[in-house]
Design a protein around this motif. Structure first.
Motif, PDB file in Angstrom:
ATOM      1  N   HIS A 115       0.851  -1.190   0.000  1.00  0.00           N
ATOM      2  CA  HIS A 115       0.000   0.000   0.000  1.00  0.00           C
ATOM      3  C   HIS A 115       0.891   1.246   0.000  1.00  0.00           C
ATOM      4  N   HIS A 116       0.623   2.150  -0.946  1.00  0.00           N
ATOM      5  CA  HIS A 116       1.471   3.336  -1.125  1.00  0.00           C
ATOM      6  C   HIS A 116       1.573   4.194   0.155  1.00  0.00           C
ATOM      7  N   LEU A 117       0.448   4.368   0.840  1.00  0.00           N
ATOM      8  CA  LEU A 117       0.491   5.233   2.034  1.00  0.00           C
ATOM      9  C   LEU A 117       1.172   4.544   3.211  1.00  0.00           C
ATOM     10  N   GLY A 174       3.671   2.820   2.753  1.00  0.00           N
ATOM     11  CA  GLY A 174       5.052   3.158   2.386  1.00  0.00           C
ATOM     12  C   GLY A 174       5.449   4.528   2.914  1.00  0.00           C
ATOM     13  N   HIS A 175       4.611   5.534   2.681  1.00  0.00           N
ATOM     14  CA  HIS A 175       4.928   6.885   3.173  1.00  0.00           C
ATOM     15  C   HIS A 175       5.109   6.877   4.690  1.00  0.00           C
ATOM     16  N   ILE A 176       4.248   6.129   5.379  1.00  0.00           N
ATOM     17  CA  ILE A 176       4.343   6.071   6.850  1.00  0.00           C
ATOM     18  C   ILE A 176       5.647   5.386   7.257  1.00  0.00           C
ATOM     19  N   SER A 204      -0.538  14.265   1.264  1.00  0.00           N
ATOM     20  CA  SER A 204       0.146  14.126  -0.029  1.00  0.00           C
ATOM     21  C   SER A 204      -0.686  14.741  -1.144  1.00  0.00           C
ATOM     22  N   GLY A 205      -0.241  14.503  -2.377  1.00  0.00           N
ATOM     23  CA  GLY A 205      -0.943  15.064  -3.523  1.00  0.00           C
ATOM     24  C   GLY A 205      -2.310  14.434  -3.727  1.00  0.00           C
ATOM     25  N   GLY A 206      -2.449  13.174  -3.334  1.00  0.00           N
ATOM     26  CA  GLY A 206      -3.702  12.471  -3.569  1.00  0.00           C
ATOM     27  C   GLY A 206      -4.462  12.095  -2.305  1.00  0.00           C
ATOM     28  N   ASN A 207      -3.840  12.277  -1.138  1.00  0.00           N
ATOM     29  CA  ASN A 207      -4.473  11.811   0.106  1.00  0.00           C
ATOM     30  C   ASN A 207      -4.227  12.756   1.268  1.00  0.00           C
ATOM     31  N   GLY A 210      -2.405  18.404  -0.970  1.00  0.00           N
ATOM     32  CA  GLY A 210      -1.388  18.643  -2.009  1.00  0.00           C
ATOM     33  C   GLY A 210      -2.023  19.103  -3.311  1.00  0.00           C
ATOM     34  N   GLU A 211      -3.174  18.476  -3.624  1.00  0.00           N
ATOM     35  CA  GLU A 211      -3.923  18.849  -4.829  1.00  0.00           C
ATOM     36  C   GLU A 211      -4.340  20.321  -4.718  1.00  0.00           C
ATOM     37  N   CYS A 212      -4.759  20.724  -3.520  1.00  0.00           N
ATOM     38  CA  CYS A 212      -5.183  22.098  -3.269  1.00  0.00           C
ATOM     39  C   CYS A 212      -4.005  23.059  -3.462  1.00  0.00           C
ATOM     40  N   TYR A 213      -2.839  22.688  -2.910  1.00  0.00           N
ATOM     41  CA  TYR A 213      -1.627  23.502  -3.121  1.00  0.00           C
ATOM     42  C   TYR A 213      -1.363  23.666  -4.622  1.00  0.00           C
ATOM     43  N   ASP A 214      -1.479  22.560  -5.362  1.00  0.00           N
ATOM     44  CA  ASP A 214      -1.154  22.592  -6.798  1.00  0.00           C
ATOM     45  C   ASP A 214      -2.126  23.479  -7.574  1.00  0.00           C
ATOM     46  N   TYR A 250       4.227  23.898 -11.289  1.00  0.00           N
ATOM     47  CA  TYR A 250       3.904  22.614 -10.674  1.00  0.00           C
ATOM     48  C   TYR A 250       5.202  21.919 -10.258  1.00  0.00           C
ATOM     49  N   PRO A 251       5.272  21.210  -9.158  1.00  0.00           N
ATOM     50  CA  PRO A 251       4.250  21.043  -8.130  1.00  0.00           C
ATOM     51  C   PRO A 251       4.189  22.264  -7.213  1.00  0.00           C
ATOM     52  N   GLY A 252       2.963  22.739  -7.006  1.00  0.00           N
ATOM     53  CA  GLY A 252       2.736  24.044  -6.393  1.00  0.00           C
ATOM     54  C   GLY A 252       3.167  24.202  -4.944  1.00  0.00           C
ATOM     55  N   GLY A 253       3.292  23.079  -4.241  1.00  0.00           N
ATOM     56  CA  GLY A 253       3.647  23.177  -2.819  1.00  0.00           C
ATOM     57  C   GLY A 253       4.983  23.856  -2.606  1.00  0.00           C
ATOM     58  N   ALA A 279       3.870  12.143   7.077  1.00  0.00           N
ATOM     59  CA  ALA A 279       4.135  11.282   5.920  1.00  0.00           C
ATOM     60  C   ALA A 279       3.538  11.903   4.669  1.00  0.00           C
ATOM     61  N   GLY A 280       4.184  11.638   3.512  1.00  0.00           N
ATOM     62  CA  GLY A 280       3.651  12.124   2.238  1.00  0.00           C
ATOM     63  C   GLY A 280       4.344  13.390   1.767  1.00  0.00           C
ATOM     64  N   GLY A 281       4.125  13.731   0.500  1.00  0.00           N
ATOM     65  CA  GLY A 281       4.832  14.835  -0.148  1.00  0.00           C
ATOM     66  C   GLY A 281       4.710  16.176   0.565  1.00  0.00           C
ATOM     67  N   VAL A 282       3.525  16.465   1.130  1.00  0.00           N
ATOM     68  CA  VAL A 282       3.321  17.765   1.775  1.00  0.00           C
ATOM     69  C   VAL A 282       4.087  17.843   3.113  1.00  0.00           C
ATOM     70  N   CYS A 286      12.935  11.236   1.637  1.00  0.00           N
ATOM     71  CA  CYS A 286      11.849  10.235   1.526  1.00  0.00           C
ATOM     72  C   CYS A 286      10.469  10.827   1.784  1.00  0.00           C
ATOM     73  N   CYS A 287      10.306  12.160   1.611  1.00  0.00           N
ATOM     74  CA  CYS A 287       8.961  12.758   1.697  1.00  0.00           C
ATOM     75  C   CYS A 287       8.180  12.447   0.421  1.00  0.00           C
ATOM     76  N   THR A 288       8.826  12.658  -0.723  1.00  0.00           N
ATOM     77  CA  THR A 288       8.117  12.419  -1.992  1.00  0.00           C
ATOM     78  C   THR A 288       8.262  10.945  -2.396  1.00  0.00           C
ATOM     79  N   ASP A 289       7.564  10.574  -3.471  1.00  0.00           N
ATOM     80  CA  ASP A 289       7.472   9.151  -3.824  1.00  0.00           C
ATOM     81  C   ASP A 289       8.837   8.533  -4.134  1.00  0.00           C
ATOM     82  N   ASN A 290       9.035   7.334  -3.605  1.00  0.00           N
ATOM     83  CA  ASN A 290      10.279   6.584  -3.833  1.00  0.00           C
ATOM     84  C   ASN A 290       9.975   5.112  -3.564  1.00  0.00           C
TER      85      ASN A 290
HETATM   86  O1  KG4 Z   1       3.488  12.245  -1.832  1.00  0.00           O
HETATM   87  P1  KG4 Z   1       3.640  12.933  -3.134  1.00  0.00           P
HETATM   88  O2  KG4 Z   1       5.012  12.956  -3.766  1.00  0.00           O
HETATM   89  O3  KG4 Z   1       2.700  12.346  -4.220  1.00  0.00           O
HETATM   90  C1  KG4 Z   1       1.549  11.638  -3.910  1.00  0.00           C
HETATM   91  O4  KG4 Z   1       1.703  10.452  -3.640  1.00  0.00           O
HETATM   92  O5  KG4 Z   1       0.492  12.282  -3.899  1.00  0.00           O
HETATM   93  O6  KG4 Z   1       3.114  14.419  -2.921  1.00  0.00           O
HETATM   94  C2  KG4 Z   1       3.138  15.382  -3.932  1.00  0.00           C
HETATM   95  C3  KG4 Z   1       2.485  16.640  -3.391  1.00  0.00           C
HETATM   96  C4  KG4 Z   1       2.246  17.696  -4.455  1.00  0.00           C
HETATM   97  O7  KG4 Z   1       0.902  18.090  -4.387  1.00  0.00           O
HETATM   98  C5  KG4 Z   1       3.185  18.833  -4.046  1.00  0.00           C
HETATM   99  O8  KG4 Z   1       2.694  20.128  -4.372  1.00  0.00           O
HETATM  100  C6  KG4 Z   1       3.273  18.638  -2.555  1.00  0.00           C
HETATM  101  O9  KG4 Z   1       3.331  17.239  -2.382  1.00  0.00           O
HETATM  102  N1  KG4 Z   1       4.474  19.280  -1.974  1.00  0.00           N
HETATM  103  C7  KG4 Z   1       4.421  20.264  -1.065  1.00  0.00           C
HETATM  104  C8  KG4 Z   1       5.758  20.638  -0.802  1.00  0.00           C
HETATM  105  N2  KG4 Z   1       6.569  19.865  -1.549  1.00  0.00           N
HETATM  106  C9  KG4 Z   1       5.769  19.019  -2.264  1.00  0.00           C
HETATM  107  N3  KG4 Z   1       3.362  20.856  -0.486  1.00  0.00           N
HETATM  108  C10 KG4 Z   1       3.613  21.853   0.377  1.00  0.00           C
HETATM  109  N4  KG4 Z   1       4.859  22.293   0.684  1.00  0.00           N
HETATM  110  C11 KG4 Z   1       5.953  21.720   0.123  1.00  0.00           C
HETATM  111  N5  KG4 Z   1       7.170  22.155   0.436  1.00  0.00           N
END
Ligand code: KG4
Length: 337
Positions: free
Chosen positions: A110-112, A114-116, A135-138, A162-166, A176-179, A266-269, A297-301
């Motif tokens: 499970h992807h999440l 993984g993030h945890i 994250s971007g999707g959760n 994350g979607e909202c940030y984008d 992009y990616p807007g965060g 956990a997760g990209g945000v 290891c915040c973003t996907d790997n």
């Molecule tokens: O976890 P992730 O790599 O992909 C998913 O599995 O969704 O997360 C990507 C998300 C994107 O929406 C991106 O804008 C956000 O993480 N992100 C951030 C930051 N760096 C990446 N959001 C806020 N602040 C950041 N510094």
């Protein structure tokens, strides 16, 4: 414990990693961000095609860096969901092929989870633990009373943070990616724009980001129609205070209600500097240990997928070769496939 090759392809990163008895031997990530940036977001069809082009090379590199041959592997692990359906399929097909050719078990991850579990590279878990998955999707708060026991106690009722940030970044003309640019610009801005707190007055641990996104878009359009210039840095700061403030508020409430010993991000945000600072400050006030994943290891790997796979190997969680992906797989159903 075992030697495992793990594959991740749920969104816009093609990744592969080799782990041996819990020790990471390689971690290769090929990101598609530059391609998707042109469209202001991930284009699912393009993501699938790029995964198909890159996956063999990424796997080969991960194996070479780990100085490992396919014959030495005890298992092959792969992200089965959640994520983009076509993108997930590419990783799964590659994993199935390796499983069949080398007669090794196929481990669905499970992807999440993984993030945890990415956090396990830096610290041990202390239960009960609260995982703040952003994250971007959760966007969800997951209570863990033990390893691989996940209870979703709160989640977004609409969009992910994350979607909202984008989307907010897009309306402000940021890449992009807007965060990342919002996080940076918010440091230079002041909270001058009035954006309502989502779900205010509603007794819930859940979160919501769709209204906040619409409020920013409407405000920007109104200002533009009146011929007023939007102060982008101030808008970033005003937006970020509300977006991150909501996560902090829900985490504080959950920590008190469920009496947790540790909070992890956990997760990209979780790369967000304001979230990292504020969460640390607030958890210190509550005397609760806070763990934040290292930036790598915040973003996907696939290193995070490999970490979970090591546990699943010991639990003998293996899938048959007719396994399918699940774009909406729930974390509390990680062993149902
Ligand atoms: O976890 P992730 O790599 O992909 C998913 O599995 O969704 O997360 C990507 C998300 C994107 O929406 C991106 O804008 C956000 O993480 N992100 C951030 C930051 N760096 C990446 N959001 C806020 N602040 C950041 N510094």
């Amino acid at each position: 414990m075992a030697k495992i090759l793990a594959i991740e392809s749920s969104c816009d990163e093609t990744a592969a990693s080799v782990i041996d008895n819990g020790v990471l031997l390689s971690n290769i990530v090929s990101t598609q961000i530059d391609v998707h940036r042109k469209y202001g977001g991930v284009m699912p069809e393009i993501a699938s095609r790029l995964h198909a082009e890159n996956i063999s090379i990424v796997i080969k590199e991960a194996m070479e860096e780990a100085k490992t041959s396919f014959e030495e592997l005890d298992a092959i692990a792969v992200t089965r969901g959640p994520g983009l359906i076509g993108a997930l399929h590419v990783g799964l097909q590659a994993a199935k092929t390796i499983s069949m050719l080398y007669n090794i078990p196929l481990i669905p991850v499970h992807h999440l989870a993984g993030h945890i579990y990415a956090n396990e590279y830096v610290s041990e878990f202390k239960f009960p633990m609260l995982a703040v998955v952003v994250s971007g999707g959760n966007t969800e708060l997951v209570l863990m009373k033990d390893h691989m026991e996940f209870e979703i106690i709160a989640e977004t009722v609409d969009d992910a943070i994350g979607e909202c940030y984008d989307k907010v970044a897009r309306v402000l003309g940021l890449p992009y990616p807007g965060g990342i640019p919002i996080d940076k610009l918010a440091k230079e801005g002041k909270h001058t724009y009035d954006l309502p707190t989502p779900l205010k007055g509603v007794k819930t641990l859940n979160l919501s980001y769709s209204g906040l996104k619409t409020n920013v878009i409407n405000l920007v359009h109104n200002l533009e129609q009146k011929g007023e210039k939007v102060n982008v840095a101030d808008m970033c700061k005003s937006f970020q205070d509300v977006a991150v403030g909501l996560v902090i508020d829900r985490t504080i409430k959950a920590v008190k209600e469920y009496k947790v010993n540790q909070v992890i991000l956990a997760g990209g945000v979780s790369a967000n500097s304001y979230l990292r600072e504020e969460m640390t400050k607030e958890m210190n006030k509550l005397n609760v240990e806070i763990k934040i994943p290292p930036m790598w290891c915040c973003t996907d790997n696939a290193a995070m997928i490999a970490k979970v796979a090591t546990r699943l190997y010991d639990l003998k969680v293996f899938a048959p070769l007719d396994l399918g992906v699940d774009p909406n797989w729930k974390i509390d159903e990680w062993n149902k496939f």
